[in-house]
Design a protein around this motif. Structure first.
Motif, PDB file in Angstrom:
ATOM      1  N   MET A 186       0.743  -1.167  -0.070  1.00 57.15           N
ATOM      2  CA  MET A 186       0.209   0.125  -0.092  1.00 57.15           C
ATOM      3  C   MET A 186       0.802   1.396  -0.204  1.00 57.15           C
ATOM      4  N   LYS A 187       0.380   2.256  -0.887  1.00 55.16           N
ATOM      5  CA  LYS A 187       1.505   3.488  -1.060  1.00 55.16           C
ATOM      6  C   LYS A 187       0.969   4.278   0.124  1.00 55.16           C
ATOM      7  N   LYS A 188       1.957   4.979   0.670  1.00 57.68           N
ATOM      8  CA  LYS A 188       1.642   5.783   1.800  1.00 57.68           C
ATOM      9  C   LYS A 188       1.296   7.247   1.161  1.00 57.68           C
ATOM     10  N   THR A 189       0.686   7.985   1.923  1.00 55.05           N
ATOM     11  CA  THR A 189       0.376   9.509   1.390  1.00 55.05           C
ATOM     12  C   THR A 189       1.359  10.393   2.337  1.00 55.05           C
ATOM     13  N   ASN A 190       1.328  11.687   1.965  1.00 54.84           N
ATOM     14  CA  ASN A 190       2.370  12.567   2.259  1.00 54.84           C
ATOM     15  C   ASN A 190       2.077  12.827   3.812  1.00 54.84           C
ATOM     16  N   GLU A 191       0.737  12.834   3.872  1.00 53.77           N
ATOM     17  CA  GLU A 191       0.604  13.038   5.528  1.00 53.77           C
ATOM     18  C   GLU A 191       1.054  12.101   6.445  1.00 53.77           C
ATOM     19  N   GLU A 192       0.586  10.651   5.829  1.00 54.72           N
ATOM     20  CA  GLU A 192       1.110   9.460   6.842  1.00 54.72           C
ATOM     21  C   GLU A 192       2.851   9.462   6.884  1.00 54.72           C
ATOM     22  N   VAL A 193       3.530   9.828   5.894  1.00 55.18           N
ATOM     23  CA  VAL A 193       4.990   9.891   6.104  1.00 55.18           C
ATOM     24  C   VAL A 193       5.334  11.036   6.980  1.00 55.18           C
ATOM     25  N   ALA A 194       4.739  12.113   6.855  1.00 58.44           N
ATOM     26  CA  ALA A 194       5.032  13.379   7.503  1.00 58.44           C
ATOM     27  C   ALA A 194       4.903  12.978   9.081  1.00 58.44           C
ATOM     28  N   GLN A 195       3.667  12.243   9.577  1.00 58.62           N
ATOM     29  CA  GLN A 195       3.287  11.912  10.610  1.00 58.62           C
ATOM     30  C   GLN A 195       4.437  10.964  11.326  1.00 58.62           C
ATOM     31  N   LYS A 196       4.679   9.853  10.698  1.00 61.18           N
ATOM     32  CA  LYS A 196       5.637   9.052  11.048  1.00 61.18           C
ATOM     33  C   LYS A 196       7.162   9.715  11.294  1.00 61.18           C
ATOM     34  N   LEU A 197       7.591  10.626  10.306  1.00 61.28           N
ATOM     35  CA  LEU A 197       8.836  11.409  10.754  1.00 61.28           C
ATOM     36  C   LEU A 197       8.567  12.148  11.661  1.00 61.28           C
ATOM     37  N   THR A 198       7.711  13.040  11.878  1.00 61.96           N
ATOM     38  CA  THR A 198       7.310  13.964  12.981  1.00 61.96           C
ATOM     39  C   THR A 198       7.313  13.125  14.415  1.00 61.96           C
TER      40      THR A 198
END
Length: 158
Positions: free
Chosen positions: A1-13
């Motif tokens: 499943m491809k991640k969204t910008n919001e999901e990646v940003a949340q994980k990094l944060t």
């Protein structure tokens, strides 16, 4: 499943916020970089940090080992956020090119881009800029290690 910008940003944060709970002498806790943005289409992430006093050499510029460690750390966080759902990664090779010095107090931008995500290896590039001027860049290979491989060794790296 491809991640969204919001999901990646949340994980990094979340990952960077959790580094504040590490012992204060831990490298990943001390470098104090901040997540700025990410792009799931381009597989890249951007960070910003200010060169701390502990990272400078006797002539006042950031030590090359610190710069390499910073890029390696940002690369690892980017890989985990974009491409790792289970297991861990480890740096297997890191090559750096130093062009200009970053000095104590300089605010620098770090750009990380995933170049290849395979079943066993990930290739990443990174660069550091001050006011748009390229200071250094590097590439790294990371190896994916399945969680069961570590658990079989009792969590040890030998």
């Amino acid at each position: 499943m491809k991640k969204t910008n919001e999901e990646v940003a949340q994980k990094l944060t979340e990952m960077l916020e959790s580094r504040k709970d590490l012992p204060e002498d831990c490298f990943s806790a001390k470098i104090n970089r901040e997540f700025v943005s990410c792009d799931v289409e381009k597989l890249c992430a951007d960070y910003v940090f200010t060169v701390p006093k502990f990272a400078v050499n006797p002539i006042g510029s950031a030590h090359g080992g610190f710069i390499a460690g910073l890029l390696d750390d940002c690369m690892a966080h980017t890989i985990i956020a974009f491409a790792i759902d289970e297991g861990i990664i480890t740096t297997s090779d890191l090559q750096m090119n130093y062009i200009k010095a970053a000095n104590y107090g300089d605010k620098v931008n770090v750009h990380i881009e995933l170049k290849h995500v395979g079943k066993r290896t990930i290739i990443v590039s990174g660069e550091m800029r001050r006011n748009g001027e390229l200071l250094n860049f590097g590439t790294a290979n990371f190896a994916k290690i399945p969680t069961p491989a570590i658990m079989e060794k009792g969590g040890k790296n030998d």
